[in-house]
Design an enzyme around this catalytic site. Structure first.
Site, PDB file in Angstrom:
ATOM      1  N   HIS A  90       0.836  -1.206   0.000  1.00 26.84           N
ATOM      2  CA  HIS A  90       0.000   0.000   0.000  1.00 26.84           C
ATOM      3  C   HIS A  90       0.873   1.258   0.000  1.00 26.84           C
ATOM      4  CE1 HIS A  90      -2.796  -2.830   2.341  1.00 26.84           C
ATOM      5  NE2 HIS A  90      -3.505  -2.517   1.283  1.00 26.84           N
ATOM      6  N   LYS A 141      -1.003  -6.320  -8.175  1.00 25.14           N
ATOM      7  CA  LYS A 141      -1.262  -7.574  -7.458  1.00 25.14           C
ATOM      8  C   LYS A 141      -2.704  -8.019  -7.678  1.00 25.14           C
ATOM      9  CE  LYS A 141      -1.717  -9.985  -3.353  1.00 25.14           C
ATOM     10  NZ  LYS A 141      -2.969  -9.546  -2.740  1.00 25.14           N
ATOM     11  N   ARG A 174      -4.022 -10.256   4.133  1.00 28.15           N
ATOM     12  CA  ARG A 174      -4.472 -11.607   4.512  1.00 28.15           C
ATOM     13  C   ARG A 174      -3.310 -12.534   4.873  1.00 28.15           C
ATOM     14  NH1 ARG A 174      -8.850 -10.578   0.461  1.00 28.15           N
ATOM     15  NH2 ARG A 174     -10.782 -10.541   1.656  1.00 28.15           N
TER      16      ARG A 174
HETATM   17  P1  AMP Z   1      -6.539  -3.694  -0.345  1.00 31.92           P
HETATM   18  O1  AMP Z   1      -6.332  -2.917   0.905  1.00 31.92           O
HETATM   19  O2  AMP Z   1      -6.132  -5.129  -0.254  1.00 31.92           O
HETATM   20  O3  AMP Z   1      -7.914  -3.495  -0.938  1.00 31.92           O
HETATM   21  O4  AMP Z   1      -5.552  -3.064  -1.394  1.00 31.92           O
HETATM   22  C1  AMP Z   1      -5.547  -1.696  -1.695  1.00 31.92           C
HETATM   23  C2  AMP Z   1      -4.670  -1.457  -2.892  1.00 31.92           C
HETATM   24  O5  AMP Z   1      -3.348  -1.929  -2.600  1.00 31.92           O
HETATM   25  C3  AMP Z   1      -5.124  -2.228  -4.145  1.00 31.92           C
HETATM   26  O6  AMP Z   1      -4.956  -1.394  -5.275  1.00 31.92           O
HETATM   27  C4  AMP Z   1      -4.187  -3.409  -4.169  1.00 31.92           C
HETATM   28  O7  AMP Z   1      -3.980  -3.918  -5.471  1.00 31.92           O
HETATM   29  C5  AMP Z   1      -2.922  -2.783  -3.630  1.00 31.92           C
HETATM   30  N1  AMP Z   1      -2.006  -3.807  -3.099  1.00 31.92           N
HETATM   31  C6  AMP Z   1      -2.307  -4.777  -2.205  1.00 31.92           C
HETATM   32  N2  AMP Z   1      -1.228  -5.558  -1.994  1.00 31.92           N
HETATM   33  C7  AMP Z   1      -0.242  -5.079  -2.773  1.00 31.92           C
HETATM   34  C8  AMP Z   1       1.129  -5.445  -3.013  1.00 31.92           C
HETATM   35  N3  AMP Z   1       1.693  -6.485  -2.410  1.00 31.92           N
HETATM   36  N4  AMP Z   1       1.841  -4.712  -3.889  1.00 31.92           N
HETATM   37  C9  AMP Z   1       1.291  -3.645  -4.524  1.00 31.92           C
HETATM   38  N5  AMP Z   1       0.011  -3.230  -4.347  1.00 31.92           N
HETATM   39  C10 AMP Z   1      -0.734  -3.939  -3.481  1.00 31.92           C
END
Ligand code: AMP
Length: 312
Positions: free
Chosen positions: A67, A179, A217
């Site tokens: 993030h 991702k 996760r």
């Molecule tokens: P989330 O909080 O899981 O909904 O993710 C928020 C944003 O962070 C989304 O655009 C995801 O694709 C991105 N994201 C999550 N994990 C990663 C990672 N390991 N590398 C790059 N971006 C990520």
């Protein structure tokens, strides 16, 4: 041309990590916290009237380095960086982990401040879904495969909440992680189809030192499960090496990847897909570019990963 597709409308244009000059957060930076939709809209309006550009990074919180990397990209692309933290109930299925999804507001605000985020938008659920809410944004073809097939309704929830966040934070540019490849494709398509005047930028997947893609996760995994989870990244490497050695059919690659995953403790394959990186439709032959997308359950935790495999 806004959106993720390049001028020939075929290849997803993923972002460089180095667009613009790096921006250091000022010492003792403070982060402004906004919880109300109206207040966020008024703030965005006044920034825009003052001629300032806005970057938005939507997240569900429990922030990790993946993030934070999106935030660094966002910071380089606009004057003001808004990060939303909202665990969106409508993108979770009835048997999914909405209630247990990890939350850490204090830690998130500290990290946001350290990266130099200007505004954190963290609305309560009722603010986003007031009584009587009944509108949905659905991107059709792109959501039929991969996670769209195994998580019915998931991308309707994602597209709807992201459309709402775009109307609330009024960004010029929004940054998403590669991702979640299908999510990035769906959002880019929505922006093009609905003529939203927002540039969508994808940022590369950030990994742990051993190669596991960072994910909120990962927090659910036991030490043994975490070892098994290495099979996702190893599958991407295995497929890439088969392609580089001249394999031209998808079937043997899929078979080898499935065998690798099944050889690890506590794994259950949700999908192993070799598909077109633009349409996300399964392919039998490996073209110049093929997306390998994986979803694997490790114990109770469902993890995803992907890589665009290139012949050269
Ligand atoms: P989330 O909080 O899981 O909904 O993710 C928020 C944003 O962070 C989304 O655009 C995801 O694709 C991105 N994201 C999550 N994990 C990663 C990672 N390991 N590398 C790059 N971006 C990520």
């Amino acid at each position: 041309m806004r959106g993720m597709l390049d001028e020939n409308h075929r290849r997803p244009r993923f972002p460089t990590r180095h667009e613009g000059a790096p921006v250091e957060p000022p010492e003792n930076a403070v982060v402004e916290i906004i919880e109300s939709v109206r207040e966020m809209q008024e703030r965005a309006d006044s920034l825009r009237s003052a001629g300032r550009t806005i970057a938005l990074v939507p997240t569900m919180g429990f922030l990790h380095e993946g993030h934070l990397e999106l935030m660094r990209v966002g910071k380089r692309l606009a004057d003001v960086l808004v990060v939303s933290i909202f665990v969106n109930p409508t993108q979770f299925g009835p048997s999914e982990d909405f209630q247990e999804y990890p939350r850490d507001t204090e830690g998130d605000l500290r990290k946001a401040r350290e990266v130099g985020v200007d505004i954190v938008f963290m609305p309560p659920v009722e603010e986003i879904y007031p009584e009587g809410f009944q509108t949905e944004v659905r991107v059709k073809d792109l959501t039929r495969s991969l996670c769209g097939a195994s998580r019915p309704g998931h991308f309707d929830g994602v597209a709807t909440v992201v459309a709402k966040l775009f109307h609330i934070a009024k960004p010029h540019v929004a940054v998403f992680g590669q991702k979640d490849y299908q999510q990035l494709s769906v959002i880019s398509r929505m922006v093009m189809d609905l003529n939203m005047d927002i540039r969508i930028v994808g940022a590369p997947t950030v990994r742990e030192p051993d190669g596991i893609a960072m994910s909120s996760r990962n927090n659910y995994l036991s030490p043994e499960e975490r070892t098994s989870a290495l099979c996702l990244k190893e599958s991407l490497d295995l497929a890439e090496s088969m392609l580089k050695k001249g394999e031209t059919s998808a079937a043997p690659v899929r078979k080898a990847v499935e065998a690798l995953i099944r050889s690890r403790e506590s794994t259950e394959i949700d999908y192993v897909s070799l598909c077109d990186p633009v349409t996300l439709e399964d392919t039998d032959t490996l073209g110049e570019e093929t997306l390998l997308a994986l979803a694997v359950r490790i114990g109770k935790t469902r993890l995803i990963d992907n890589r665009v495999l290139r012949k050269r």
